[in-house]
Write a protein that holds these residues in place. Sequence first.
Motif, PDB file in Angstrom:
ATOM      1  N   TYR A 143       0.832  -1.189   0.000  1.00  0.00           N
ATOM      2  CA  TYR A 143       0.000   0.000   0.000  1.00  0.00           C
ATOM      3  C   TYR A 143       0.871   1.244   0.000  1.00  0.00           C
ATOM      4  CZ  TYR A 143      -3.755  -3.157   1.313  1.00  0.00           C
ATOM      5  OH  TYR A 143      -4.662  -4.178   1.324  1.00  0.00           O
ATOM      6  N   LYS A 144       0.341   2.333  -0.563  1.00  0.00           N
ATOM      7  CA  LYS A 144       1.024   3.617  -0.574  1.00  0.00           C
ATOM      8  C   LYS A 144       0.123   4.619   0.124  1.00  0.00           C
ATOM      9  CE  LYS A 144       3.105   6.868  -3.860  1.00  0.00           C
ATOM     10  NZ  LYS A 144       3.358   7.118  -5.303  1.00  0.00           N
ATOM     11  N   GLY A 145       0.703   5.472   0.947  1.00  0.00           N
ATOM     12  CA  GLY A 145      -0.074   6.494   1.642  1.00  0.00           C
ATOM     13  C   GLY A 145       0.397   6.670   3.070  1.00  0.00           C
ATOM     14  N   ILE A 204      -5.015   7.205   5.173  1.00  0.00           N
ATOM     15  CA  ILE A 204      -5.430   7.196   3.776  1.00  0.00           C
ATOM     16  C   ILE A 204      -4.364   6.447   2.978  1.00  0.00           C
ATOM     17  CG2 ILE A 204      -5.961   8.594   1.755  1.00  0.00           C
ATOM     18  CD1 ILE A 204      -6.683  10.877   3.695  1.00  0.00           C
ATOM     19  N   TYR A 205      -4.756   5.333   2.393  1.00  0.00           N
ATOM     20  CA  TYR A 205      -3.810   4.533   1.621  1.00  0.00           C
ATOM     21  C   TYR A 205      -4.555   3.783   0.525  1.00  0.00           C
ATOM     22  CZ  TYR A 205      -5.637   1.093   4.890  1.00  0.00           C
ATOM     23  OH  TYR A 205      -6.476   0.303   5.629  1.00  0.00           O
ATOM     24  N   TYR A 206      -3.799   3.307  -0.459  1.00  0.00           N
ATOM     25  CA  TYR A 206      -4.402   2.523  -1.539  1.00  0.00           C
ATOM     26  C   TYR A 206      -3.412   1.454  -1.987  1.00  0.00           C
ATOM     27  CZ  TYR A 206      -1.728   5.867  -4.336  1.00  0.00           C
ATOM     28  OH  TYR A 206      -0.727   6.648  -4.854  1.00  0.00           O
ATOM     29  N   ALA A 207      -3.979   0.355  -2.475  1.00  0.00           N
ATOM     30  CA  ALA A 207      -3.162  -0.785  -2.905  1.00  0.00           C
ATOM     31  C   ALA A 207      -2.459  -0.459  -4.208  1.00  0.00           C
ATOM     32  CB  ALA A 207      -4.032  -2.022  -3.073  1.00  0.00           C
ATOM     33  N   ILE A 208      -1.169  -0.797  -4.282  1.00  0.00           N
ATOM     34  CA  ILE A 208      -0.421  -0.608  -5.533  1.00  0.00           C
ATOM     35  C   ILE A 208       0.123  -1.930  -6.074  1.00  0.00           C
ATOM     36  CG2 ILE A 208       0.182   1.782  -5.054  1.00  0.00           C
ATOM     37  CD1 ILE A 208       3.005   0.714  -4.315  1.00  0.00           C
ATOM     38  N   TYR A 256       5.534   3.311   2.013  1.00  0.00           N
ATOM     39  CA  TYR A 256       4.883   2.114   1.493  1.00  0.00           C
ATOM     40  C   TYR A 256       4.687   1.146   2.651  1.00  0.00           C
ATOM     41  CZ  TYR A 256       6.138   4.116  -2.943  1.00  0.00           C
ATOM     42  OH  TYR A 256       6.247   4.975  -4.000  1.00  0.00           O
TER      43      TYR A 256
END
Length: 176
Positions: A2-4, A8-12, A35
């Motif tokens: 994940y990044k963020g 607040i984060y999102y899968a990369i 990350y």
Amino acid sequence: VYKGNCYIYYAIAVNDDFCDYQSQVSFQADSGFTYFIVWSDDYTHSSYSWTLSEEDWGPGEQCSTAIKAYVDTNEVTIDNNLYKYFKFEAPRSSRIRISNCGLTSDNTYINIYTNYCDNITDLERNDCGSQTDVSFIADSGSVYYIYWSSSVPTTFKWTLTLDSLPEGKYCSSAYI
């Protein structure tokens, strides 16, 4: 991966069963970002070792490492990543045609981008079975990023040609 930040984060990158029940991911990391690597242990309650490594991108693996394309015949080797980036600067306003029709038997696909791979270009797609034959209107001095992909690792030749624009048909060839 994940990044963020913690809120607040999102899968990369996600992977499950890369090699039997093992996992492996690759992702583009940017300086100054955090990350998070999350492990899910569905098959064992044992401890295990894992490795994190940093590698430079190879030629054509990212927009930033795109390989220079030339008018006439080019060659692409698509490895296990199943894609490769090229870049071409239009020497004049013209219709650019890119094709590998009759040059490979593999199933191939192409996208054309501008603005450092941020904007996709509208393409005229010509019938060529599972190969690729596209054309688009290019502006003089603009850089176009050519994204080749294939369903299998392969090497094939492809052509890039410049055709004159019919006078008055496009803005860049307007009647004066």
